[in-house]
Design a protein around this motif. Sequence first.
Motif, PDB file in Angstrom:
ATOM      1  N   UNK A  18      40.184 -55.079  35.715  1.00  0.00           N
ATOM      2  CA  UNK A  18      40.415 -55.649  34.378  1.00  0.00           C
ATOM      3  C   UNK A  18      39.635 -54.928  33.302  1.00  0.00           C
ATOM      4  N   UNK A  19      40.216 -54.912  32.095  1.00  0.00           N
ATOM      5  CA  UNK A  19      39.476 -54.444  30.925  1.00  0.00           C
ATOM      6  C   UNK A  19      38.499 -55.551  30.518  1.00  0.00           C
ATOM      7  N   UNK A  20      37.551 -55.191  29.673  1.00  0.00           N
ATOM      8  CA  UNK A  20      36.542 -56.168  29.242  1.00  0.00           C
ATOM      9  C   UNK A  20      37.095 -57.201  28.251  1.00  0.00           C
ATOM     10  N   UNK A  91      36.789 -59.956  40.837  1.00  0.00           N
ATOM     11  CA  UNK A  91      37.087 -58.620  40.301  1.00  0.00           C
ATOM     12  C   UNK A  91      36.670 -58.431  38.847  1.00  0.00           C
ATOM     13  N   UNK A  92      35.620 -59.105  38.414  1.00  0.00           N
ATOM     14  CA  UNK A  92      35.142 -58.906  37.047  1.00  0.00           C
ATOM     15  C   UNK A  92      36.111 -59.385  35.991  1.00  0.00           C
ATOM     16  N   UNK A  93      37.045 -60.260  36.365  1.00  0.00           N
ATOM     17  CA  UNK A  93      38.029 -60.765  35.381  1.00  0.00           C
ATOM     18  C   UNK A  93      37.298 -61.595  34.320  1.00  0.00           C
ATOM     19  N   UNK A 165      42.565 -65.862  38.476  1.00  0.00           N
ATOM     20  CA  UNK A 165      41.889 -64.999  37.498  1.00  0.00           C
ATOM     21  C   UNK A 165      42.919 -64.374  36.553  1.00  0.00           C
ATOM     22  N   UNK A 166      42.456 -64.088  35.337  1.00  0.00           N
ATOM     23  CA  UNK A 166      43.326 -63.516  34.302  1.00  0.00           C
ATOM     24  C   UNK A 166      42.535 -62.506  33.473  1.00  0.00           C
ATOM     25  N   UNK A 167      43.232 -61.567  32.897  1.00  0.00           N
ATOM     26  CA  UNK A 167      42.601 -60.590  32.006  1.00  0.00           C
ATOM     27  C   UNK A 167      43.567 -59.447  31.753  1.00  0.00           C
ATOM     28  N   UNK A 168      43.192 -58.569  30.836  1.00  0.00           N
ATOM     29  CA  UNK A 168      44.063 -57.428  30.542  1.00  0.00           C
ATOM     30  C   UNK A 168      43.914 -56.382  31.639  1.00  0.00           C
ATOM     31  N   UNK A 169      45.052 -55.935  32.208  1.00  0.00           N
ATOM     32  CA  UNK A 169      45.014 -55.044  33.369  1.00  0.00           C
ATOM     33  C   UNK A 169      44.415 -53.679  33.057  1.00  0.00           C
ATOM     34  N   UNK A 170      43.598 -53.190  33.976  1.00  0.00           N
ATOM     35  CA  UNK A 170      43.085 -51.819  33.905  1.00  0.00           C
ATOM     36  C   UNK A 170      43.661 -51.025  35.073  1.00  0.00           C
TER      37      UNK A 170
END
Length: 187
Positions: A18-20, A91-93, A165-170
Amino acid sequence: MFMELDDCINGRRCIRRYKDDVVPKDIIDKILHAGVWAPSGMNGQPWRFIVIEDRDTINKLSQRTKEILLNLQWPDNLKEAFKLEEDTIFYGAPLLILTCVQKIEDFRTVHLLDCGLAAENMFLMSYQEGVGSCFIGFGNFLNQDPDLLAEVGVPKDHELIAPLIFGYPAENPAPKPREVKILNWIK
Ligand SMILES: Cc1cc2nc3c(=O)[nH]c(=O)nc-3n(C[C@H](O)[C@H](O)[C@H](O)COP(=O)(O)O)c2cc1C
């Protein structure tokens, strides 16, 4: 943003990098609303959500999950991953949504299904919004630490069923092959 349902269903992938960037509040709201529009047994709508954006809290839950997992038997590669300092669970999400239900033994199977249906709705909505996601079944081992779950807001008479988990994909993972396996088709 609107996406054809076919594209959404076929294009969604589990994202593990994930992106920050944080997920904006209006998109989190949209994801939660998609969840509660899932069908549920007897319209029970048993899901309750804990929304966690605080990285330290997510990290604490990840570290504790790894500790619990390391007391159990796993293949070597998983054991090694659980020993790592980095967040190999969530995964740092930047966003963790714990979906939990009241513990009612007779309804447990129905509740599991209800939360699974809610989760997929949430994944599809997040994908439409450009947000990646993943179901983290390992997170359910946190049920072994009810005190920690209570600290983040899961009541003691509830259990965690779907950590998401959610976040902008890297990353842009390739689809895993699927096959329609029909055991029988009676006409
Ligand atoms: C109930 C359930 C539990 C899962 N638990 C984990 C998990 O703990 N960690 C993880 O990295 N992926 C987990 N996944 C993601 C699956 O590995 C993933 O959905 C599968 O490999 C297919 O990939 P795709 O979703 O990208 O098509 C889980 C998925 C489901 C439905």
